[in-house]
Design an enzyme around this catalytic site. Structure first.
Site, PDB file in Angstrom:
ATOM      1  N   GLY A  88     -24.610  12.912  26.076  1.00 14.90           N
ATOM      2  CA  GLY A  88     -25.506  11.758  26.483  1.00 14.90           C
ATOM      3  C   GLY A  88     -25.154  11.783  27.932  1.00 14.90           C
ATOM      4  O   GLY A  88     -24.621  12.554  28.445  1.00 14.90           O
ATOM      5  N   ASP A  89     -25.449  10.519  28.608  1.00 12.03           N
ATOM      6  CA  ASP A  89     -25.383  10.426  29.909  1.00 12.03           C
ATOM      7  C   ASP A  89     -24.093  10.462  30.627  1.00 12.03           C
ATOM      8  O   ASP A  89     -23.738  11.229  31.467  1.00 12.03           O
ATOM      9  CB  ASP A  89     -26.087   8.996  30.436  1.00 12.03           C
ATOM     10  CG  ASP A  89     -25.575   7.791  29.564  1.00 12.03           C
ATOM     11  OD1 ASP A  89     -24.796   7.869  28.514  1.00 12.03           O
ATOM     12  OD2 ASP A  89     -25.943   6.759  29.846  1.00 12.03           O
ATOM     13  N   GLY A  90     -23.132  10.005  29.743  1.00  7.75           N
ATOM     14  CA  GLY A  90     -21.811  10.091  30.309  1.00  7.75           C
ATOM     15  C   GLY A  90     -21.402  11.778  30.339  1.00  7.75           C
ATOM     16  O   GLY A  90     -20.641  12.131  31.429  1.00  7.75           O
ATOM     17  N   ASP A 121     -29.739   7.474  21.337  1.00  6.12           N
ATOM     18  CA  ASP A 121     -30.191   6.339  22.141  1.00  6.12           C
ATOM     19  C   ASP A 121     -31.729   6.466  22.942  1.00  6.12           C
ATOM     20  O   ASP A 121     -32.510   5.887  23.462  1.00  6.12           O
ATOM     21  CB  ASP A 121     -29.390   5.679  23.598  1.00  6.12           C
ATOM     22  CG  ASP A 121     -27.846   5.168  22.719  1.00  6.12           C
ATOM     23  OD1 ASP A 121     -28.261   4.848  21.570  1.00  6.12           O
ATOM     24  OD2 ASP A 121     -27.069   5.241  23.380  1.00  6.12           O
ATOM     25  N   GLY A 136     -28.825   1.468  20.296  1.00  4.07           N
ATOM     26  CA  GLY A 136     -29.630   1.933  21.323  1.00  4.07           C
ATOM     27  C   GLY A 136     -29.400   1.742  22.831  1.00  4.07           C
ATOM     28  O   GLY A 136     -30.214   2.162  23.524  1.00  4.07           O
ATOM     29  N   GLY A 166     -42.620  -1.661  10.127  1.00  2.00           N
ATOM     30  CA  GLY A 166     -43.527  -3.116  10.068  1.00  2.00           C
ATOM     31  C   GLY A 166     -42.788  -4.121  10.288  1.00  2.00           C
ATOM     32  O   GLY A 166     -42.991  -5.099   9.648  1.00  2.00           O
ATOM     33  N   SER A 226     -41.761 -14.116   4.687  1.00  2.00           N
ATOM     34  CA  SER A 226     -40.479 -13.607   5.102  1.00  2.00           C
ATOM     35  C   SER A 226     -40.805 -12.533   6.358  1.00  2.00           C
ATOM     36  O   SER A 226     -41.944 -12.628   6.447  1.00  2.00           O
ATOM     37  CB  SER A 226     -39.836 -12.648   4.047  1.00  2.00           C
ATOM     38  OG  SER A 226     -40.969 -11.402   4.087  1.00  2.00           O
ATOM     39  N   ARG A 269     -25.728   6.740  13.352  1.00  2.00           N
ATOM     40  CA  ARG A 269     -25.268   7.808  13.913  1.00  2.00           C
ATOM     41  C   ARG A 269     -24.771   9.126  13.090  1.00  2.00           C
ATOM     42  O   ARG A 269     -24.726  10.154  13.389  1.00  2.00           O
ATOM     43  CB  ARG A 269     -23.963   7.708  14.841  1.00  2.00           C
ATOM     44  CG  ARG A 269     -24.304   6.894  16.167  1.00  2.00           C
ATOM     45  CD  ARG A 269     -23.794   7.546  17.171  1.00  2.00           C
ATOM     46  NE  ARG A 269     -22.117   7.632  17.168  1.00  2.00           N
ATOM     47  CZ  ARG A 269     -21.258   6.924  17.889  1.00  2.00           C
ATOM     48  NH1 ARG A 269     -21.800   5.843  18.461  1.00  2.00           N
ATOM     49  NH2 ARG A 269     -19.936   7.122  17.715  1.00  2.00           N
TER      50      ARG A 269
END
Ligand code: F6P
Length: 326
Positions: free
Chosen positions: A105-107, A131, A174, A189, A219, A259
């Site tokens: 990812g970004d890192g 994410d 996320g 939903g 609910s 994950r």
């Protein structure tokens, strides 16, 4: 431009379902094109420690369907230092690695960008994070699988929420991007999604309960993106419990199960396409780009653009969520 004969492949940072499909594709596409492959274990840490072995095609047999990463992963602190990167470069020279394919990812891309600038080593990144927060690509490896996992979990929570007429706050991962919360809410939903970039204040929560939950439903399920600053699902559940003591409120934090699991068909396919494209990029002489998918076509995105900022949510999706959850 020096000829590329050997590539190194590494998975770094947080794992994501589909990383193995990408490892397989990179390895096989490289070997098919006459390149040698050196697998680096345990992320950038393995580059510093010299945790490196040569891969043949059989090393990646039977992994296309497995979650996690067979190369293991870590977030290396040492790679953040100049000394750490110097050691990494020494190992790259020792192993005669001419270019790196980094999956993460970004890192991970941030690390590759600095390393490529310092040591003039060609790097290609493959975006893999649940994410979905990288710019220049429609999607990242792992996002679709995580979204499906969330949907299946919320479907189950819905059964018990309906039976007991409860209000659930379900916390999902996320990062600050909020894609999993918003699209997970639409897919399952849910009645509301709360993401860091938009948030929700007490009066909005109040309106939600008065207008939606109290009038038409017995609910309700709200997806909340984990948020260290505000406090995530716990925080919103507390606010509602204080204001409406008679409501039966529950919290469910999905955590790291998001994950794991076998990658979806979609993630396997994009991982395979991106993996093969990473080798094509190196053979074409491209350097320091992330492979992306834009409108179903492979694109190459400069590192600086990919990690410039968090990808922005399409806020019209909130309108859709609200319109169809009345
Ligand atoms: O990068 C994926 C992610 O799931 C983020 O959404 C989350 O904040 C983070 O990983 C948690 O990582 P860990 O708890 O494994 O350090």
């Amino acid at each position: 431009m020096p000829e590329i004969k050997t590539i190194g492949i590494v998975t770094s940072g947080n794992d994501a379902p589909g990383m193995n499909s990408a490892i397989r594709a990179v390895t096989r596409a490289a070997i098919y094109n006459g390149l040698r492959v050196k697998a680096i274990y345990r992320g950038y840490k393995g580059l510093i420690d010299g945790d490196i072995v040569e891969f043949k095609t059989q090393n990646v047999s039977n992994i296309v369907q497995q979650g996690g990463t067979i190369l293991k992963s870590s977030a290396s602190r040492d790679f953040l230092s100049a000394e750490g990167r110097q050691k990494a470069f020494e190992n790259i020279q020792k192993e005669e690695i001419d270019a790196l394919v980094v999956i993460g990812g970004d890192g991970t891309i941030h690390g590759a960008r600095i390393f490529a600038q310092e040591y003039d080593t060609p790097c290609i990144a493959i975006p893999a994070t649940i994410d979905n927060n990288l710019c220049g690509t429609d999607t990242t490896i792992g996002y679709d699988t995580a979204l499906n996992t969330i949907m299946q979990c919320v479907d189950k929570i819905r059964d018990t929420a309906t039976s007991h007429e409860r209000l659930f706050f379900v916390e999902v991962m996320g990062d600050d991007a909020g894609f999993l919360a918003l699209n997970g809410a639409i897919a399952a939903g849910c009645e509301e999604a709360i993401v860091p970039s938009v948030g929700i204040d007490d009066s909005q929560l109040n309106t939600f309960i008065q207008n939606g939950f109290r009038k038409t439903k017995n609910s309700s399920i709200v997806l909340v993106a984990a948020n260290d600053k505000v406090g995530g699902a716990m925080h919103y559940a507390e606010v509602v419990k204080n204001q409406y003591p008679d409501l039966d409120v529950r919290i469910s934090i999905l955590g790291h199960l998001q994950r794991g699991g076998r990658p979806s068909a979609h993630d396997r396919i994009i991982a395979s396409r991106m993996g093969a494209a990473s080798i094509q990029a190196l053979l074409k002489g491209l350097r320091n780009v992330m492979v992306g998918i834009d409108n179903d076509a492979i694109v190459y995105v400069p590192f600086s653009r990919a990690i410039k900022e968090n990808r922005v949510l399409d806020h019209r999706l909130f309108d859709i969520l609200h319109d169809i959850s009345i």
